[in-house]
Design a protein around this motif. Structure first.
Motif, PDB file in Angstrom:
ATOM      1  N   ALA A 124      23.545 -22.118  10.126  1.00 12.01           N
ATOM      2  CA  ALA A 124      24.669 -22.098  11.051  1.00 12.01           C
ATOM      3  C   ALA A 124      25.194 -23.518  11.262  1.00 12.01           C
ATOM      4  O   ALA A 124      24.417 -24.464  11.386  1.00 12.01           O
ATOM      5  CB  ALA A 124      24.234 -21.492  12.382  1.00 12.01           C
ATOM      6  N   GLY A 125      26.516 -23.620  11.264  1.00 16.73           N
ATOM      7  CA  GLY A 125      27.151 -24.923  11.380  1.00 16.73           C
ATOM      8  C   GLY A 125      27.465 -25.570  10.043  1.00 16.73           C
ATOM      9  O   GLY A 125      28.188 -26.568   9.995  1.00 16.73           O
ATOM     10  N   GLY A 126      26.947 -25.000   8.979  1.00 19.38           N
ATOM     11  CA  GLY A 126      27.159 -25.557   7.652  1.00 19.38           C
ATOM     12  C   GLY A 126      28.468 -25.114   7.028  1.00 19.38           C
ATOM     13  O   GLY A 126      29.295 -24.444   7.671  1.00 19.38           O
ATOM     14  N   SER A 127      28.640 -25.485   5.776  1.00 12.79           N
ATOM     15  CA  SER A 127      29.887 -25.237   5.060  1.00 12.79           C
ATOM     16  C   SER A 127      29.614 -24.674   3.670  1.00 12.79           C
ATOM     17  O   SER A 127      28.571 -24.957   3.066  1.00 12.79           O
ATOM     18  CB  SER A 127      30.692 -26.528   4.919  1.00 12.79           C
ATOM     19  N   LEU A 128      30.570 -23.895   3.196  1.00 12.22           N
ATOM     20  CA  LEU A 128      30.565 -23.403   1.819  1.00 12.22           C
ATOM     21  C   LEU A 128      32.001 -23.366   1.322  1.00 12.22           C
ATOM     22  O   LEU A 128      32.939 -23.196   2.123  1.00 12.22           O
ATOM     23  CB  LEU A 128      29.971 -21.991   1.723  1.00 12.22           C
ATOM     24  N   ARG A 129      32.154 -23.472   0.016  1.00 11.26           N
ATOM     25  CA  ARG A 129      33.470 -23.327  -0.594  1.00 11.26           C
ATOM     26  C   ARG A 129      33.398 -22.244  -1.649  1.00 11.26           C
ATOM     27  O   ARG A 129      32.674 -22.374  -2.641  1.00 11.26           O
ATOM     28  CB  ARG A 129      33.913 -24.636  -1.237  1.00 11.26           C
ATOM     29  N   LEU A 130      34.157 -21.193  -1.444  1.00 13.73           N
ATOM     30  CA  LEU A 130      34.235 -20.104  -2.410  1.00 13.73           C
ATOM     31  C   LEU A 130      35.408 -20.334  -3.353  1.00 13.73           C
ATOM     32  O   LEU A 130      36.451 -20.859  -2.949  1.00 13.73           O
ATOM     33  CB  LEU A 130      34.411 -18.766  -1.700  1.00 13.73           C
ATOM     34  N   ALA A 178      30.553  -6.865   5.784  1.00 12.14           N
ATOM     35  CA  ALA A 178      29.180  -6.982   6.270  1.00 12.14           C
ATOM     36  C   ALA A 178      28.516  -5.608   6.208  1.00 12.14           C
ATOM     37  O   ALA A 178      29.193  -4.578   6.205  1.00 12.14           O
ATOM     38  CB  ALA A 178      29.179  -7.511   7.698  1.00 12.14           C
ATOM     39  N   PRO A 179      27.189  -5.573   6.159  1.00 13.35           N
ATOM     40  CA  PRO A 179      26.485  -4.280   6.090  1.00 13.35           C
ATOM     41  C   PRO A 179      26.882  -3.360   7.238  1.00 13.35           C
ATOM     42  O   PRO A 179      26.880  -3.764   8.401  1.00 13.35           O
ATOM     43  CB  PRO A 179      25.010  -4.687   6.190  1.00 13.35           C
ATOM     44  N   GLY A 180      27.246  -2.131   6.892  1.00 12.12           N
ATOM     45  CA  GLY A 180      27.600  -1.145   7.890  1.00 12.12           C
ATOM     46  C   GLY A 180      28.981  -1.306   8.489  1.00 12.12           C
ATOM     47  O   GLY A 180      29.342  -0.584   9.421  1.00 12.12           O
ATOM     48  N   LYS A 181      29.762  -2.253   7.974  1.00 10.58           N
ATOM     49  CA  LYS A 181      31.095  -2.495   8.517  1.00 10.58           C
ATOM     50  C   LYS A 181      32.156  -2.306   7.441  1.00 10.58           C
ATOM     51  O   LYS A 181      31.866  -2.331   6.253  1.00 10.58           O
ATOM     52  CB  LYS A 181      31.190  -3.901   9.109  1.00 10.58           C
ATOM     53  N   GLN A 182      33.394  -2.116   7.889  1.00  9.46           N
ATOM     54  CA  GLN A 182      34.501  -1.993   6.940  1.00  9.46           C
ATOM     55  C   GLN A 182      34.875  -3.345   6.370  1.00  9.46           C
ATOM     56  O   GLN A 182      34.657  -4.386   6.996  1.00  9.46           O
ATOM     57  CB  GLN A 182      35.710  -1.375   7.650  1.00  9.46           C
ATOM     58  N   ARG A 183      35.453  -3.314   5.200  1.00 14.06           N
ATOM     59  CA  ARG A 183      35.959  -4.538   4.596  1.00 14.06           C
ATOM     60  C   ARG A 183      37.145  -5.032   5.414  1.00 14.06           C
ATOM     61  O   ARG A 183      38.037  -4.255   5.779  1.00 14.06           O
ATOM     62  CB  ARG A 183      36.374  -4.269   3.148  1.00 14.06           C
ATOM     63  N   GLU A 184      37.171  -6.326   5.699  1.00 13.45           N
ATOM     64  CA  GLU A 184      38.238  -6.895   6.516  1.00 13.45           C
ATOM     65  C   GLU A 184      38.881  -8.087   5.815  1.00 13.45           C
ATOM     66  O   GLU A 184      38.224  -8.844   5.101  1.00 13.45           O
ATOM     67  CB  GLU A 184      37.699  -7.332   7.882  1.00 13.45           C
ATOM     68  N   LEU A 185      40.177  -8.238   6.056  1.00 11.20           N
ATOM     69  CA  LEU A 185      40.927  -9.371   5.513  1.00 11.20           C
ATOM     70  C   LEU A 185      40.606 -10.614   6.328  1.00 11.20           C
ATOM     71  O   LEU A 185      40.775 -10.629   7.545  1.00 11.20           O
ATOM     72  CB  LEU A 185      42.424  -9.074   5.546  1.00 11.20           C
ATOM     73  N   VAL A 186      40.177 -11.644   5.663  1.00  4.41           N
ATOM     74  CA  VAL A 186      39.801 -12.900   6.315  1.00  4.41           C
ATOM     75  C   VAL A 186      40.949 -13.900   6.275  1.00  4.41           C
ATOM     76  O   VAL A 186      41.256 -14.549   7.280  1.00  4.41           O
ATOM     77  CB  VAL A 186      38.549 -13.499   5.633  1.00  4.41           C
ATOM     78  N   ALA A 187      41.576 -14.032   5.097  1.00  4.28           N
ATOM     79  CA  ALA A 187      42.659 -14.993   4.928  1.00  4.28           C
ATOM     80  C   ALA A 187      43.502 -14.581   3.728  1.00  4.28           C
ATOM     81  O   ALA A 187      42.992 -13.955   2.800  1.00  4.28           O
ATOM     82  CB  ALA A 187      42.120 -16.409   4.725  1.00  4.28           C
ATOM     83  N   THR A 220      43.337 -20.415  -9.706  1.00  5.11           N
ATOM     84  CA  THR A 220      42.178 -20.323  -8.828  1.00  5.11           C
ATOM     85  C   THR A 220      42.616 -20.356  -7.370  1.00  5.11           C
ATOM     86  O   THR A 220      43.525 -21.110  -7.004  1.00  5.11           O
ATOM     87  CB  THR A 220      41.188 -21.460  -9.109  1.00  5.11           C
ATOM     88  N   VAL A 221      41.950 -19.535  -6.560  1.00  7.50           N
ATOM     89  CA  VAL A 221      42.146 -19.569  -5.121  1.00  7.50           C
ATOM     90  C   VAL A 221      40.796 -19.919  -4.486  1.00  7.50           C
ATOM     91  O   VAL A 221      39.742 -19.526  -4.994  1.00  7.50           O
ATOM     92  CB  VAL A 221      42.707 -18.232  -4.594  1.00  7.50           C
ATOM     93  N   TYR A 222      40.840 -20.667  -3.394  1.00  8.93           N
ATOM     94  CA  TYR A 222      39.636 -21.166  -2.748  1.00  8.93           C
ATOM     95  C   TYR A 222      39.573 -20.694  -1.297  1.00  8.93           C
ATOM     96  O   TYR A 222      40.600 -20.417  -0.673  1.00  8.93           O
ATOM     97  CB  TYR A 222      39.612 -22.697  -2.766  1.00  8.93           C
ATOM     98  N   LEU A 223      38.351 -20.655  -0.786  1.00  6.74           N
ATOM     99  CA  LEU A 223      38.148 -20.438   0.641  1.00  6.74           C
ATOM    100  C   LEU A 223      37.121 -21.452   1.120  1.00  6.74           C
ATOM    101  O   LEU A 223      35.938 -21.346   0.785  1.00  6.74           O
ATOM    102  CB  LEU A 223      37.674 -19.011   0.936  1.00  6.74           C
ATOM    103  N   GLU A 224      37.600 -22.440   1.851  1.00  7.56           N
ATOM    104  CA  GLU A 224      36.740 -23.462   2.434  1.00  7.56           C
ATOM    105  C   GLU A 224      36.279 -22.943   3.778  1.00  7.56           C
ATOM    106  O   GLU A 224      37.107 -22.623   4.651  1.00  7.56           O
ATOM    107  CB  GLU A 224      37.507 -24.771   2.603  1.00  7.56           C
ATOM    108  N   MET A 225      34.961 -22.853   3.968  1.00  2.51           N
ATOM    109  CA  MET A 225      34.403 -22.284   5.197  1.00  2.51           C
ATOM    110  C   MET A 225      33.557 -23.337   5.897  1.00  2.51           C
ATOM    111  O   MET A 225      32.561 -23.806   5.330  1.00  2.51           O
ATOM    112  CB  MET A 225      33.562 -21.043   4.879  1.00  2.51           C
TER     113      MET A 225
END
Length: 121
Positions: A14-20, A40-49, A77-82
Motif C-alpha cells: 500500500a502506498g506504492g506504484s505500478l505502471r501498466l 475484483a473477485p466477486g465484483k463487476q468489471r468497472e471502468l477505471v480510466a 501503447t496505452v499506459y496506466l500509471e498507478m
C-alpha cells in the motif's frame, strides 16, 4: 480487429506504484479511444480510466488524483500509471479498445487477457 496485450501488474505494498502497459496491434490504434477496466473477485468489471484518440481523459472517482492514463500512438501503447495504491485497488486490470461518444466511453469486444494487481496492506 485489434489485439491487446497487457503487462506490468504485480504485488506492491500500500502506498506504492505500478505502471501498466497495453500494446495494441492489428488495427489503426490511433483512431480508437482506449480504456482500462478492473475486476475484483466477486465484483463487476468497472471502468477505471479512458482516453480519447485526441488525448482527453476521464477517471473513476475512486482513482482520480492517483491514476494517470496516457497513450503513445507511435508505439501503439496505452499506459496506466498507478500511484498511492490501496488494498482496494487489488484486481485484474484489463485494457479495452473502444470509442468515445458524447463524452462517454463505450467498450467493444476487443479485450486483453488482463494483468493481476495485488496491493498488500
Amino acid at each position: 480487429q485489434v489485439q491487446l496485450v497487457e503487462s506490468g501488474g504485480g504485488l506492491v505494498q500500500a502506498g506504492g506504484s505500478l505502471r501498466l502497459s497495453c500494446a495494441a496491434s492489428g488495427s489503426i490504434f490511433s483512431m480508437n479511444a482506449m480504456g482500462w477496466y478492473r475486476q475484483a473477485p466477486g465484483k463487476q468489471r468497472e471502468l477505471v480510466a479512458d482516453i480519447t484518440s485526441g488525448g482527453s481523459t476521464n477517471y473513476a472517482d475512486s482513482v482520480k488524483g492517483r491514476f494517470t492514463i496516457s497513450r503513445d500512438n507511435a508505439k501503439n501503447t496505452v499506459y496506466l500509471e498507478m500511484n498511492s495504491l490501496k488494498p482496494e485497488d487489488t484486481a485484474v486490470y484489463y485494457c479495452n479498445a473502444g470509442y468515445s461518444l458524447g463524452g462517454s466511453y463505450y467498450s467493444t469486444g476487443a479485450w486483453g487477457q488482463g494483468t493481476q494487481v495485488t496491493v498488500s496492506s
